[in-house]
Motif scaffolding. Structure first.
Motif, PDB file in Angstrom:
ATOM      1  N   GLU A 243       0.824  -1.181   0.154  1.00  0.00           N
ATOM      2  CA  GLU A 243      -0.381  -0.512  -0.309  1.00  0.00           C
ATOM      3  C   GLU A 243       1.202   1.170  -0.401  1.00  0.00           C
ATOM      4  N   LEU A 244       2.181   1.247   0.587  1.00  0.00           N
ATOM      5  CA  LEU A 244       2.766   2.367   0.639  1.00  0.00           C
ATOM      6  C   LEU A 244       3.510   2.489  -0.709  1.00  0.00           C
ATOM      7  N   LYS A 245       3.383   1.376  -1.599  1.00  0.00           N
ATOM      8  CA  LYS A 245       4.370   1.810  -3.146  1.00  0.00           C
ATOM      9  C   LYS A 245       2.589   2.455  -3.586  1.00  0.00           C
ATOM     10  N   GLN A 246       1.821   1.553  -3.781  1.00  0.00           N
ATOM     11  CA  GLN A 246       0.813   2.703  -4.642  1.00  0.00           C
ATOM     12  C   GLN A 246       0.695   3.595  -4.280  1.00  0.00           C
ATOM     13  N   LYS A 247       0.194   3.803  -3.007  1.00  0.00           N
ATOM     14  CA  LYS A 247       0.090   5.618  -2.252  1.00  0.00           C
ATOM     15  C   LYS A 247       0.528   5.838  -2.685  1.00  0.00           C
ATOM     16  N   GLY A 248       2.264   6.094  -2.720  1.00  0.00           N
ATOM     17  CA  GLY A 248       3.010   6.310  -3.227  1.00  0.00           C
ATOM     18  C   GLY A 248       3.013   7.201  -4.508  1.00  0.00           C
ATOM     19  N   CYS A 249       2.944   6.110  -5.600  1.00  0.00           N
ATOM     20  CA  CYS A 249       2.585   6.252  -7.137  1.00  0.00           C
ATOM     21  C   CYS A 249       1.743   7.705  -7.323  1.00  0.00           C
ATOM     22  N   GLU A 250       0.668   7.251  -6.256  1.00  0.00           N
ATOM     23  CA  GLU A 250      -0.287   8.392  -6.502  1.00  0.00           C
ATOM     24  C   GLU A 250       0.281   9.064  -6.326  1.00  0.00           C
ATOM     25  N   PHE A 251       0.522   9.579  -4.747  1.00  0.00           N
ATOM     26  CA  PHE A 251       0.886  10.775  -4.867  1.00  0.00           C
ATOM     27  C   PHE A 251       1.864  11.465  -5.624  1.00  0.00           C
ATOM     28  N   LEU A 252       2.955  10.691  -5.950  1.00  0.00           N
ATOM     29  CA  LEU A 252       3.615  11.332  -6.707  1.00  0.00           C
ATOM     30  C   LEU A 252       3.668  11.652  -8.303  1.00  0.00           C
ATOM     31  N   GLY A 253       2.662  11.028  -8.313  1.00  0.00           N
ATOM     32  CA  GLY A 253       2.043  11.745 -10.208  1.00  0.00           C
ATOM     33  C   GLY A 253       2.664   9.767 -10.807  1.00  0.00           C
ATOM     34  N   TYR A 254       3.260   9.136 -10.646  1.00  0.00           N
ATOM     35  CA  TYR A 254       3.036   8.512 -11.145  1.00  0.00           C
ATOM     36  C   TYR A 254       2.451   7.279 -11.789  1.00  0.00           C
ATOM     37  N   LYS A 255       2.442   6.854 -12.830  1.00  0.00           N
ATOM     38  CA  LYS A 255       1.431   5.542 -13.471  1.00  0.00           C
ATOM     39  C   LYS A 255       1.490   4.503 -12.721  1.00  0.00           C
ATOM     40  N   PRO A 256       0.587   3.407 -12.483  1.00  0.00           N
ATOM     41  CA  PRO A 256       0.296   3.026 -11.906  1.00  0.00           C
ATOM     42  C   PRO A 256       0.837   1.422 -12.442  1.00  0.00           C
ATOM     43  N   SER A 257       0.860   1.285 -14.003  1.00  0.00           N
ATOM     44  CA  SER A 257       1.298   0.355 -14.443  1.00  0.00           C
ATOM     45  C   SER A 257       2.952   0.563 -14.590  1.00  0.00           C
ATOM     46  N   ASP A 258       3.837   2.401 -14.331  1.00  0.00           N
ATOM     47  CA  ASP A 258       5.057   2.691 -13.562  1.00  0.00           C
ATOM     48  C   ASP A 258       5.846   0.907 -12.711  1.00  0.00           C
ATOM     49  N   THR A 259       6.846   0.266 -13.141  1.00  0.00           N
ATOM     50  CA  THR A 259       7.803  -0.299 -11.933  1.00  0.00           C
ATOM     51  C   THR A 259       8.533   0.777 -11.790  1.00  0.00           C
ATOM     52  N   VAL A 260       8.693   0.234 -10.126  1.00  0.00           N
ATOM     53  CA  VAL A 260       9.119   1.451  -8.756  1.00  0.00           C
ATOM     54  C   VAL A 260       9.946   0.309  -7.902  1.00  0.00           C
ATOM     55  N   THR A 261      10.611   0.762  -7.154  1.00  0.00           N
ATOM     56  CA  THR A 261      11.707   0.397  -6.379  1.00  0.00           C
ATOM     57  C   THR A 261      11.212   1.169  -5.255  1.00  0.00           C
ATOM     58  N   LEU A 262      11.615   0.417  -3.656  1.00  0.00           N
ATOM     59  CA  LEU A 262      10.872   1.246  -2.946  1.00  0.00           C
ATOM     60  C   LEU A 262      12.348   0.555  -2.178  1.00  0.00           C
ATOM     61  N   VAL A 263      12.802   2.730  -1.887  1.00  0.00           N
ATOM     62  CA  VAL A 263      14.668   1.808  -0.755  1.00  0.00           C
ATOM     63  C   VAL A 263      14.148   3.185   0.504  1.00  0.00           C
ATOM     64  N   LEU A 264      15.449   3.033   1.103  1.00  0.00           N
ATOM     65  CA  LEU A 264      15.246   4.143   2.457  1.00  0.00           C
ATOM     66  C   LEU A 264      15.763   5.248   2.024  1.00  0.00           C
ATOM     67  N   GLU A 265      15.858   6.735   2.179  1.00  0.00           N
ATOM     68  CA  GLU A 265      16.214   7.546   1.896  1.00  0.00           C
ATOM     69  C   GLU A 265      17.478   7.787   2.135  1.00  0.00           C
ATOM     70  N   ASN A 266      17.280   7.956   3.563  1.00  0.00           N
ATOM     71  CA  ASN A 266      19.105   8.263   3.868  1.00  0.00           C
ATOM     72  C   ASN A 266      20.310   7.177   3.238  1.00  0.00           C
ATOM     73  N   ASP A 267      20.217   6.057   3.069  1.00  0.00           N
ATOM     74  CA  ASP A 267      21.107   5.023   2.461  1.00  0.00           C
ATOM     75  C   ASP A 267      20.788   4.365   1.367  1.00  0.00           C
ATOM     76  N   GLY A 268      19.573   4.465   0.663  1.00  0.00           N
ATOM     77  CA  GLY A 268      19.398   3.971  -0.541  1.00  0.00           C
ATOM     78  C   GLY A 268      19.078   2.605  -0.172  1.00  0.00           C
ATOM     79  N   THR A 269      18.901   1.836   0.788  1.00  0.00           N
ATOM     80  CA  THR A 269      18.811   0.457   0.844  1.00  0.00           C
ATOM     81  C   THR A 269      17.441   0.019   0.967  1.00  0.00           C
ATOM     82  N   ILE A 270      17.222  -1.088  -0.621  1.00  0.00           N
ATOM     83  CA  ILE A 270      15.969  -1.624  -0.784  1.00  0.00           C
ATOM     84  C   ILE A 270      15.048  -2.377   0.223  1.00  0.00           C
ATOM     85  N   VAL A 271      14.291  -1.881  -0.464  1.00  0.00           N
ATOM     86  CA  VAL A 271      13.083  -2.650   1.287  1.00  0.00           C
ATOM     87  C   VAL A 271      12.073  -3.334   0.308  1.00  0.00           C
TER      88      VAL A 271
END
Length: 319
Positions: A27-55
């Motif tokens: 749901e974080l990925k889904q809502k994050g794409c919605e708020f940031l204006g990404y398309k639902p079909s876009d492939t996204v990767t979630l990382v920690l902002e401070n060090d880039g760790t993939i979550v």
């Protein structure tokens, strides 16, 4: 169902950031794409902002503290650390970063991508073409400041620096062109002098007929000499002594016809040539005087000191 977790999400440039409360990683990925204006079909990767760790693991996500800040990366976008610069925050992106289509219109802001290069490394100025530098100089200062993340005053200072770089490149180009013209003129004069020497060895030659492109038959001056005379700064210092003598001998009236100048300007030039000629002659006379004074005078009889030191005296000197 797990408790809802407060967190934050931003895009890769960190220029957009939103607070969310979500129960799961998906749901974080889904809502994050919605708020940031990404398309639902876009492939996204979630990382920690401070060090880039993939979550990617749900359990790891749930173990993170509240208000953790995440970054959503689209395809071809990469995480880069945030760096501070002179009290302000400048977000440094890597070469592979891709700007958001809804944030930048490249056709209306062609300088934007150049600004991103500078944002990553100011030293890239030296690798930019003059057209790119001019594009940054001509960019509206507020928009350039926004693209760089600089205050407007700093962006204006940068534009002044870029203009200085452009001016220096133009001066260097003109200097190279002038040097090339000078070298060509010297080479032509050398060839002409060599041809004159060869012709002189075979007999008399009409100098005016030697090379019509190099000798002005009306004035008797070499074309290069005329170019020097018409120079902007102290042409008399760049003429040979023979050329100075010719200018002084011809006088202001004749030189006025040769150069096509007014009387006042020609008179100043002739007077300057005369002064330069007199200075050179005085130096020559001074050198000759020093040489003559350094040589012993054979007409004077030897001194008493010379006799006492055993210097041989010619027989006729005692008569």
């Amino acid at each position: 169902m797990a408790d809802r977790k407060p967190c934050k999400v931003c895009n890769f440039t960190r220029q957009k950031s939103y607070g969310l409360v979500v129960p799961s990683l998906d749901e974080l990925k889904q809502k994050g794409c919605e708020f940031l204006g990404y398309k639902p079909s876009d492939t996204v990767t979630l990382v920690l902002e401070n060090d880039g760790t993939i979550v990617e693991d749900e359990s790891y996500f749930l173990c993170l503290p509240t208000n953790t800040k995440f970054m959503l990366l689209q395809e071809k976008e990469t995480w880069s650390p945030a760096r501070t610069f002179e009290g302000g925050t400048v977000w440094m992106a890597r070469d592979s970063m891709m700007l958001e289509a809804d944030a930048v219109d490249a056709s209306s802001a062609p300088f934007w991508y150049l600004a991103q290069q500078l944002k990553q490394d100011l030293a890239s100025i030296i690798l930019m073409s003059e057209a790119d530098l001019q594009s940054l100089v001509d960019a509206p200062c507020p928009e350039l400041a926004s693209a760089l993340g600089f205050p407007e005053k700093k962006a204006a200072d940068l534009q002044e620096t870029l203009q200085s770089v452009l001016d220096r490149r133009e001066e260097e180009r003109q200097s190279r062109e002038l040097l090339q013209l000078y070298i060509q003129a010297v080479e032509k004069e050398d060839r002409q002098q060599e041809a004159l020497n060869q012709s002189t060895q075979g007999g008399a030659v009409d100098v005016d007929m030697l090379d019509g492109l190099e000798v002005d038959s009306a004035s008797g001056f070499m074309r290069r000499t005329l170019m020097v005379l018409k120079g902007k700064t102290s042409p008399e210092t760049r003429l040979s002594t023979e050329d100075l003598q010719v200018v002084v001998t011809k006088g202001a009236e004749a030189m006025q016809r040769v150069l096509g100048w007014d009387k006042a300007r020609t008179t100043v030039l002739v007077q300057a040539c005369k002064a330069e000629l007199e200075t050179r002659l005085q130096k020559i006379q001074a050198v000759q005087s020093i040489r003559s004074s350094s040589q012993p005078d054979s007409s004077q009889p030897p001194s008493e000191e010379s006799k006492e030191e055993g210097v041989e005296v010619p027989a006729h000197a005692s008569d």
